[in-house]
Design a protein around this motif. Sequence first.
Motif, PDB file in Angstrom:
ATOM      1  N   LEU A 172     -68.548  29.712 -26.223  1.00  0.00           N
ATOM      2  CA  LEU A 172     -67.306  30.431 -25.934  1.00  0.00           C
ATOM      3  C   LEU A 172     -67.575  31.909 -25.652  1.00  0.00           C
ATOM      4  CD1 LEU A 172     -64.968  28.833 -28.629  1.00  0.00           C
ATOM      5  CD2 LEU A 172     -64.723  28.603 -26.152  1.00  0.00           C
ATOM      6  N   GLY A 173     -68.500  32.490 -26.403  1.00  0.00           N
ATOM      7  CA  GLY A 173     -68.836  33.894 -26.187  1.00  0.00           C
ATOM      8  C   GLY A 173     -69.406  34.139 -24.802  1.00  0.00           C
ATOM      9  N   ILE A 174     -70.311  33.261 -24.369  1.00  0.00           N
ATOM     10  CA  ILE A 174     -70.885  33.394 -23.028  1.00  0.00           C
ATOM     11  C   ILE A 174     -69.812  33.189 -21.972  1.00  0.00           C
ATOM     12  CG2 ILE A 174     -72.495  32.354 -21.382  1.00  0.00           C
ATOM     13  CD1 ILE A 174     -74.265  31.635 -23.819  1.00  0.00           C
ATOM     14  N   ARG A 175     -69.041  32.129 -22.113  1.00  0.00           N
ATOM     15  CA  ARG A 175     -67.989  31.844 -21.140  1.00  0.00           C
ATOM     16  C   ARG A 175     -67.013  33.005 -21.020  1.00  0.00           C
ATOM     17  NH1 ARG A 175     -62.893  28.171 -22.478  1.00  0.00           N
ATOM     18  NH2 ARG A 175     -62.486  30.131 -23.578  1.00  0.00           N
ATOM     19  N   ASN A 176     -66.561  33.506 -22.149  1.00  0.00           N
ATOM     20  CA  ASN A 176     -65.535  34.540 -22.132  1.00  0.00           C
ATOM     21  C   ASN A 176     -66.068  35.880 -21.627  1.00  0.00           C
ATOM     22  OD1 ASN A 176     -63.659  32.711 -22.996  1.00  0.00           O
ATOM     23  ND2 ASN A 176     -63.710  33.359 -25.132  1.00  0.00           N
ATOM     24  N   THR A 177     -67.333  36.167 -21.896  1.00  0.00           N
ATOM     25  CA  THR A 177     -67.923  37.386 -21.342  1.00  0.00           C
ATOM     26  C   THR A 177     -67.990  37.298 -19.821  1.00  0.00           C
ATOM     27  OG1 THR A 177     -69.226  37.786 -23.341  1.00  0.00           O
ATOM     28  CG2 THR A 177     -69.967  38.861 -21.332  1.00  0.00           C
ATOM     29  N   LEU A 178     -68.387  36.143 -19.307  1.00  0.00           N
ATOM     30  CA  LEU A 178     -68.431  35.959 -17.851  1.00  0.00           C
ATOM     31  C   LEU A 178     -67.033  36.064 -17.246  1.00  0.00           C
ATOM     32  CD1 LEU A 178     -70.965  32.983 -17.643  1.00  0.00           C
ATOM     33  CD2 LEU A 178     -71.410  35.390 -17.085  1.00  0.00           C
ATOM     34  N   LEU A 179     -66.064  35.417 -17.872  1.00  0.00           N
ATOM     35  CA  LEU A 179     -64.701  35.454 -17.349  1.00  0.00           C
ATOM     36  C   LEU A 179     -64.147  36.879 -17.348  1.00  0.00           C
ATOM     37  CD1 LEU A 179     -63.148  32.271 -19.018  1.00  0.00           C
ATOM     38  CD2 LEU A 179     -63.755  32.564 -16.601  1.00  0.00           C
ATOM     39  N   THR A 180     -64.322  37.594 -18.458  1.00  0.00           N
ATOM     40  CA  THR A 180     -63.819  38.959 -18.548  1.00  0.00           C
ATOM     41  C   THR A 180     -64.471  39.843 -17.494  1.00  0.00           C
ATOM     42  OG1 THR A 180     -63.351  38.749 -20.904  1.00  0.00           O
ATOM     43  CG2 THR A 180     -63.616  40.982 -20.048  1.00  0.00           C
ATOM     44  N   THR A 181     -65.772  39.666 -17.303  1.00  0.00           N
ATOM     45  CA  THR A 181     -66.499  40.458 -16.318  1.00  0.00           C
ATOM     46  C   THR A 181     -65.909  40.282 -14.922  1.00  0.00           C
ATOM     47  OG1 THR A 181     -68.538  40.379 -17.619  1.00  0.00           O
ATOM     48  CG2 THR A 181     -68.765  40.828 -15.267  1.00  0.00           C
ATOM     49  N   TRP A 182     -65.657  39.038 -14.539  1.00  0.00           N
ATOM     50  CA  TRP A 182     -65.132  38.778 -13.198  1.00  0.00           C
ATOM     51  C   TRP A 182     -63.638  39.080 -13.086  1.00  0.00           C
ATOM     52  CZ3 TRP A 182     -67.761  38.354  -8.888  1.00  0.00           C
ATOM     53  CH2 TRP A 182     -69.129  38.082  -8.983  1.00  0.00           C
ATOM     54  N   LEU A 183     -62.940  39.051 -14.183  1.00  0.00           N
ATOM     55  CA  LEU A 183     -61.517  39.393 -14.158  1.00  0.00           C
ATOM     56  C   LEU A 183     -61.279  40.878 -13.944  1.00  0.00           C
ATOM     57  CD1 LEU A 183     -60.234  37.173 -17.105  1.00  0.00           C
ATOM     58  CD2 LEU A 183     -59.369  37.065 -14.753  1.00  0.00           C
ATOM     59  N   ARG A 184     -62.201  41.745 -14.408  1.00  0.00           N
ATOM     60  CA  ARG A 184     -61.893  43.169 -14.449  1.00  0.00           C
ATOM     61  C   ARG A 184     -62.915  44.091 -13.779  1.00  0.00           C
ATOM     62  NH1 ARG A 184     -57.811  41.116 -15.102  1.00  0.00           N
ATOM     63  NH2 ARG A 184     -56.385  41.233 -16.903  1.00  0.00           N
ATOM     64  N   ARG A 185     -64.061  43.598 -13.332  1.00  0.00           N
ATOM     65  CA  ARG A 185     -65.062  44.501 -12.779  1.00  0.00           C
ATOM     66  C   ARG A 185     -65.274  44.273 -11.286  1.00  0.00           C
ATOM     67  NH1 ARG A 185     -70.066  45.841 -16.495  1.00  0.00           N
ATOM     68  NH2 ARG A 185     -69.949  47.615 -15.048  1.00  0.00           N
ATOM     69  N   PRO A 186     -65.687  45.300 -10.547  1.00  0.00           N
ATOM     70  CA  PRO A 186     -66.010  45.126  -9.135  1.00  0.00           C
ATOM     71  C   PRO A 186     -67.103  44.068  -8.958  1.00  0.00           C
ATOM     72  CG  PRO A 186     -65.951  47.453  -9.719  1.00  0.00           C
ATOM     73  CD  PRO A 186     -65.882  46.685 -11.009  1.00  0.00           C
ATOM     74  N   ALA A 187     -67.156  43.462  -7.772  1.00  0.00           N
ATOM     75  CA  ALA A 187     -68.056  42.331  -7.549  1.00  0.00           C
ATOM     76  C   ALA A 187     -69.513  42.654  -7.867  1.00  0.00           C
ATOM     77  CB  ALA A 187     -67.915  41.847  -6.105  1.00  0.00           C
ATOM     78  N   GLY A 188     -69.987  43.820  -7.423  1.00  0.00           N
ATOM     79  CA  GLY A 188     -71.384  44.161  -7.682  1.00  0.00           C
ATOM     80  C   GLY A 188     -71.688  44.285  -9.156  1.00  0.00           C
ATOM     81  N   SER A 189     -70.809  44.948  -9.874  1.00  0.00           N
ATOM     82  CA  SER A 189     -70.995  45.095 -11.321  1.00  0.00           C
ATOM     83  C   SER A 189     -70.886  43.752 -12.023  1.00  0.00           C
ATOM     84  CB  SER A 189     -69.953  46.064 -11.886  1.00  0.00           C
ATOM     85  OG  SER A 189     -70.108  47.353 -11.339  1.00  0.00           O
ATOM     86  N   ALA A 190     -69.960  42.907 -11.554  1.00  0.00           N
ATOM     87  CA  ALA A 190     -69.781  41.593 -12.170  1.00  0.00           C
ATOM     88  C   ALA A 190     -71.023  40.734 -11.985  1.00  0.00           C
ATOM     89  CB  ALA A 190     -68.559  40.903 -11.585  1.00  0.00           C
ATOM     90  N   ALA A 206     -71.568  28.403 -18.645  1.00  0.00           N
ATOM     91  CA  ALA A 206     -71.512  28.933 -17.288  1.00  0.00           C
ATOM     92  C   ALA A 206     -70.691  28.018 -16.381  1.00  0.00           C
ATOM     93  CB  ALA A 206     -72.925  29.099 -16.735  1.00  0.00           C
ATOM     94  N   LEU A 207     -70.863  26.709 -16.543  1.00  0.00           N
ATOM     95  CA  LEU A 207     -70.105  25.756 -15.731  1.00  0.00           C
ATOM     96  C   LEU A 207     -68.614  25.827 -16.054  1.00  0.00           C
ATOM     97  CD1 LEU A 207     -70.123  23.488 -13.656  1.00  0.00           C
ATOM     98  CD2 LEU A 207     -70.579  21.871 -15.520  1.00  0.00           C
ATOM     99  N   GLU A 208     -68.311  25.987 -17.337  1.00  0.00           N
ATOM    100  CA  GLU A 208     -66.911  26.087 -17.752  1.00  0.00           C
ATOM    101  C   GLU A 208     -66.257  27.328 -17.141  1.00  0.00           C
ATOM    102  OE1 GLU A 208     -64.311  25.829 -21.904  1.00  0.00           O
ATOM    103  OE2 GLU A 208     -66.511  25.685 -21.951  1.00  0.00           O
ATOM    104  N   ALA A 209     -66.995  28.431 -17.108  1.00  0.00           N
ATOM    105  CA  ALA A 209     -66.471  29.646 -16.485  1.00  0.00           C
ATOM    106  C   ALA A 209     -66.264  29.438 -14.986  1.00  0.00           C
ATOM    107  CB  ALA A 209     -67.430  30.812 -16.735  1.00  0.00           C
ATOM    108  N   LEU A 210     -67.223  28.766 -14.344  1.00  0.00           N
ATOM    109  CA  LEU A 210     -67.127  28.518 -12.908  1.00  0.00           C
ATOM    110  C   LEU A 210     -65.914  27.657 -12.569  1.00  0.00           C
ATOM    111  CD1 LEU A 210     -68.538  29.041 -10.203  1.00  0.00           C
ATOM    112  CD2 LEU A 210     -69.866  26.942 -10.594  1.00  0.00           C
ATOM    113  N   ARG A 211     -65.610  26.704 -13.416  1.00  0.00           N
ATOM    114  CA  ARG A 211     -64.462  25.828 -13.174  1.00  0.00           C
ATOM    115  C   ARG A 211     -63.136  26.579 -13.217  1.00  0.00           C
ATOM    116  NH1 ARG A 211     -66.667  21.003 -17.092  1.00  0.00           N
ATOM    117  NH2 ARG A 211     -67.870  19.835 -15.512  1.00  0.00           N
TER     118      ARG A 211
END
Length: 296
Positions: free
Chosen positions: A215-233, A254-259
Motif C-alpha cells: 500500500l505504501g508503494i502504491r500510494n506513493t506512486l499514485l500521489t506522485t502522479w496526482l500532484r507532480r509534473p510528468a518529469g518529476s513524477a 506497481a500494477l495496482e497503481a497502473l490500473r
Amino acid sequence: MFGTTVVIATHERREELLRTLDHMTALPDAAPIIVVDNASRDGTASAVRRHFPEVELLVQDRNLGACARNVAVDRVRTQHVTFCDDDTRWQPGSLRRATELLDRYPGIGAVMGRCLVEPDLVEDPLTPELRTSPVPAPHWLPGPALLSVMAGLTTFRTSAFTDAGGFSERLWLGGEEELLALDLAARGWWLCWSPDVLIHHAPSRARDARRRRGLGIRNTLLTTWLRRPAGSALRRSAQVLSSAPKDRCTAAAALEALRLWRWVSRERHVVPAEVERGLRLLEEPQHHSAARRYVG
C-alpha cells in the motif's frame, strides 16, 4: 473550551487501544476523544463503551482505513483536530503546545510532533529528516517546514483539513498523508515540525507488514502522479521502485497503481511551482533515507 479534539481510528487492536485511551484520558491537558472502530471483530466497541463511557464511539460496518478519520472530523466542533493512532500516546502538555502554535500562527495548517519509539524511547528514524528539512520556510515559522506528515503525530486546523478534502478514499491506508499534505500546501497552508510536541509510539505487532508495504508503494506512486509534473513524477517513481525489494509485493503494488491510471488522469492537479521546488529539494534526502526503505 477545548482547543482540539483527539481522533483515533482503530481496527482489531482492542488491548492497544485500551492502553492508549487509559493514557490519553488521564493527561493534564486531556481533550475530548472520538474513536472510530473500523468494523473490529475482537470486542473493541463493547470494551470502549464499558471502560471509557466518556469517549464518543463511532462504529463502522466496514474497514474504512484512514478515511475513518474523516468520519470523525465531521463530528469535531473544535478549531483543531489531533490524530492519535491506537499505538501512539501524546505526552503531557503536547496537545496544549500544538494547539497554541496553531492559535498563534494562523498560516499554519498542521503541526507534527517528535516521535520517540518505545521501549527505549529512541527518536523515530525519520526525525533527522524532519529536523533538517530543506523546504524553504518563512522567517516566522516556529519550526522546520514540511511537505508531508505522519497523521498519528499531527494536529490539524480543522477548517484546513476539511477544505483540503481530508484523506482520500482511493488511497485508503498507507502513506495516505502525503496527498493531503500536498493539497494543504497547494492551498497556501504551512506544515510545521515541533520537537517539543512529544508523542510515544509502541509499534503494534498486529499488522500485515507485506500488505502495508504494498500500500505504501502504491500510494506513493499514485500521489506522485496526482500532484507532480510528468518529469518529476517519472524520476520519483524510479527512485521509489529502485529502493523497493524486487519481489511480487512490489510488482503487485506497481500494477495496482497502473490500473488506477484513468482515475489519476481525472484527478490530476499539479501543485504550484513553489511546492514543487520544495519537493525537489526533498528528493535527495528521501532517496538516501534509512527510514524510507520499503521493506517487510
